[in-house]
Design an enzyme around this catalytic site. Structure first.
Site, PDB file in Angstrom:
ATOM      1  N   HIS A  51       0.879  -1.169   0.000  1.00 16.15           N
ATOM      2  CA  HIS A  51       0.000   0.000   0.000  1.00 16.15           C
ATOM      3  C   HIS A  51       0.917   1.219   0.000  1.00 16.15           C
ATOM      4  CE1 HIS A  51      -2.652  -2.984   2.182  1.00 16.15           C
ATOM      5  NE2 HIS A  51      -3.330  -2.671   1.094  1.00 16.15           N
ATOM      6  N   ASP A  54       2.414   1.711   3.304  1.00 17.02           N
ATOM      7  CA  ASP A  54       3.408   0.721   3.757  1.00 17.02           C
ATOM      8  C   ASP A  54       4.805   1.264   3.451  1.00 17.02           C
ATOM      9  OD1 ASP A  54       1.592  -1.320   4.566  1.00 17.02           O
ATOM     10  OD2 ASP A  54       1.359  -1.975   2.486  1.00 17.02           O
ATOM     11  N   GLU A 174      -9.450  -4.426  -7.735  1.00 15.96           N
ATOM     12  CA  GLU A 174      -9.614  -5.626  -6.892  1.00 15.96           C
ATOM     13  C   GLU A 174     -10.999  -5.538  -6.270  1.00 15.96           C
ATOM     14  OE1 GLU A 174      -6.790  -6.110  -3.677  1.00 15.96           O
ATOM     15  OE2 GLU A 174      -7.839  -7.878  -2.914  1.00 15.96           O
ATOM     16  N   GLU A 210      -8.995 -11.767  -6.067  1.00 16.90           N
ATOM     17  CA  GLU A 210      -8.708 -12.475  -4.808  1.00 16.90           C
ATOM     18  C   GLU A 210      -9.710 -13.617  -4.669  1.00 16.90           C
ATOM     19  OE1 GLU A 210      -7.623 -10.384  -1.303  1.00 16.90           O
ATOM     20  OE2 GLU A 210      -8.685 -11.788   0.011  1.00 16.90           O
ATOM     21  N   ASP A 248     -14.282 -11.874   5.967  1.00 15.81           N
ATOM     22  CA  ASP A 248     -13.144 -12.171   5.080  1.00 15.81           C
ATOM     23  C   ASP A 248     -12.065 -12.876   5.902  1.00 15.81           C
ATOM     24  OD1 ASP A 248     -11.258 -12.176   3.124  1.00 15.81           O
ATOM     25  OD2 ASP A 248     -11.108 -10.002   2.927  1.00 15.81           O
ATOM     26  N   ASP A 250      -9.197 -14.809   4.715  1.00 14.96           N
ATOM     27  CA  ASP A 250      -7.809 -14.863   4.227  1.00 14.96           C
ATOM     28  C   ASP A 250      -7.063 -16.094   4.732  1.00 14.96           C
ATOM     29  OD1 ASP A 250      -8.248 -12.463   2.911  1.00 14.96           O
ATOM     30  OD2 ASP A 250      -7.380 -11.230   4.491  1.00 14.96           O
ATOM     31  N   ASP A 280      -2.565 -13.457  -0.307  1.00 17.33           N
ATOM     32  CA  ASP A 280      -3.114 -12.529   0.683  1.00 17.33           C
ATOM     33  C   ASP A 280      -3.708 -13.366   1.810  1.00 17.33           C
ATOM     34  OD1 ASP A 280      -3.824 -10.210   1.918  1.00 17.33           O
ATOM     35  OD2 ASP A 280      -5.428  -9.662   0.528  1.00 17.33           O
TER      36      ASP A 280
HETATM   37  C1  XLS Z   1      -8.049  -6.682   0.500  1.00 19.06           C
HETATM   38  C2  XLS Z   1      -6.817  -6.393  -0.034  1.00 19.06           C
HETATM   39  C3  XLS Z   1      -6.178  -5.086   0.062  1.00 19.06           C
HETATM   40  C4  XLS Z   1      -5.494  -4.906  -1.229  1.00 19.06           C
HETATM   41  C5  XLS Z   1      -4.651  -3.819  -1.556  1.00 19.06           C
HETATM   42  O1  XLS Z   1      -8.390  -7.852   0.358  1.00 19.06           O
HETATM   43  O2  XLS Z   1      -5.908  -7.439   0.166  1.00 19.06           O
HETATM   44  O3  XLS Z   1      -5.414  -4.987   1.169  1.00 19.06           O
HETATM   45  O4  XLS Z   1      -4.862  -6.058  -1.547  1.00 19.06           O
HETATM   46  O5  XLS Z   1      -5.413  -2.708  -1.620  1.00 19.06           O
HETATM   47 MG    MG Z   2      -6.546  -8.790  -1.302  1.00 15.35          MG
END
Ligand code: XLS
Ligand code: MG
Length: 341
Positions: A51, A54, A174, A210, A248, A250, A280
């Site tokens: 980001h 980051d 995304e 994703e 979510d 992940d 991710d």
């Molecule tokens: C959400 C995302 C986010 C993006 C980047 O799922 O992972 O963090 O990857 O904006």
């Molecule tokens: Mg993501």
């Protein structure tokens, strides 16, 4: 025979996390940025995903931003890492409470655009032209809060402004159907690709898919990816897993549904996917600090092991099952492959 493709692996520093969730505080110490970057190669990764903040905190002067970004570039070079994507974090700042490009407040919409341009500038310093837009707050909690038709137009206008700002970048949407919002305006990659063709330069607008986000939309991630591959617009992925329709998660890639993960790897491999394998994934809150990067190594290993399975699939056999309409046979063939035979 062409040499088998070698995939490059990436993740973002947020994937090494403290275990805080909406119901409880951190359970692991924050790992410093420098220490996170040192983990990449050890874990077998090739590049980073960032980001904007980051790299450098948001809203610094340009001189400070430039200096900070150049420093990070040096660190990456020192580690032999590249930056695959950069994304403006348009969902945490007080000025993005009502959304970024779709906020009802004109000054806040301007902030979102300026912040995204600055993100592009940071990407340039890092040698990264892939700008990801996770449109986290472009939606509503109640339908009546914003004008939905105007909102779609505003997103297109913002993308056009960014394409015009830098002729070299590509924009990767995304998409996620919900969370943090009740309902997102562009809930799926299909929605985003629809507007991609209405931007000023469709060739520079594509998608990052994703897997968990597709699952949250009730869709199969490999079909979403196939759709984007057909359009030649699958430019990055976030592989992970998700146990049904809830928050979510992940989860580690392939940890919930091995067959679904197999189909993702199969479609990427067959479809000639040229992007990186972005992971991710989040460690469980119960994970001890000593194991806090294991989910990353595990996800990478799951991808590589599924790739072996995919490469062992006999395409002629699959075609023969299809020609005979013998999907019972085909199913058992795939299940046997997944069980190691
Ligand atoms: C959400 C995302 C986010 C993006 C980047 O799922 O992972 O963090 O990857 O904006
Ligand atoms: Mg993501």
């Amino acid at each position: 025979m062409a040499a088998a493709k070698t995939y490059l692996f990436t993740f973002g520093p947020w994937n090494i996390s403290t275990g805080a969730d909406p119901f409880g505080p951190p359970v692991r110490k924050e790992v410093t940025f420098a220490a996170k970057i040192r983990e990449y190669k050890k874990l077998g990764f090739d590049g980073v995903q960032f980001h904007d903040d980051d790299v450098v905190p948001a809203d610094l002067s340009w001189a400070e931003t430039e200096r900070g970004a150049a420093k990070v570039k040096k660190v990456l070079d020192g580690e032999g890492l590249f930056c695959e994507i950069i994304a403006p974090r348009l969902w945490e700042h007080p000025k993005t409470i009502d959304g970024a490009f779709t906020s009802n407040n004109a000054a806040e919409r301007r902030y979102a655009l300026e912040r995204s341009k600055r993100c592009i500038d940071i990407g340039n310093i890092l040698g990264c032209r892939n700008v990801v837009l996770w449109l986290a707050r472009e939606g509503t909690y109640i339908r009546e809060a914003k004008d939905p038709i105007t909102s779609i137009g505003r997103i297109v206008e913002a993308i056009n402004a960014l394409l015009e700002y830098d002729a070299n970048i590509r924009i990767l949407g995304e998409m996620k159907p919900n969370e943090p919002m009740d309902q997102s305006y562009l809930p799926t990659p299909g929605h985003f690709l629809g507007i991609a063709y209405r931007t000023s330069q469709p060739d520079r607008v594509g998608t990052l898919i994703e897997s968990a986000h597709s699952i949250l939309a009730g869709l199969d991630p490999s079909d979403d990816m196939a759709y984007a591959l057909w359009h030649k617009k699958l430019w990055s992925v976030h592989l992970n897993d998700q146990n049904g329709l809830k928050y979510d998660q992940d989860k580690t890639f392939g940890s919930v549904d091995l067959r679904r993960a197999f189909n993702i790897v199969w479609v990427l491999e067959r479809g000639g996917y040229e992007g990186c394998i972005g992971l991710d994934v989040k460690a469980m809150r119960t994970t001890k600090p000593a194991h806090q990067t294991r989910h990353l190594a595990n996800s990478r290993e799951m991808f590589l092991r599924l790739l072996e399975v995919v490469r062992s699939v006999d395409a002629a056999k699959v075609e023969a099952f299809r020609a005979e309409r013998d999907y019972e046979g085909l199913e058992m063939y795939v299940l046997s492959k997944l069980m190691g035979r």
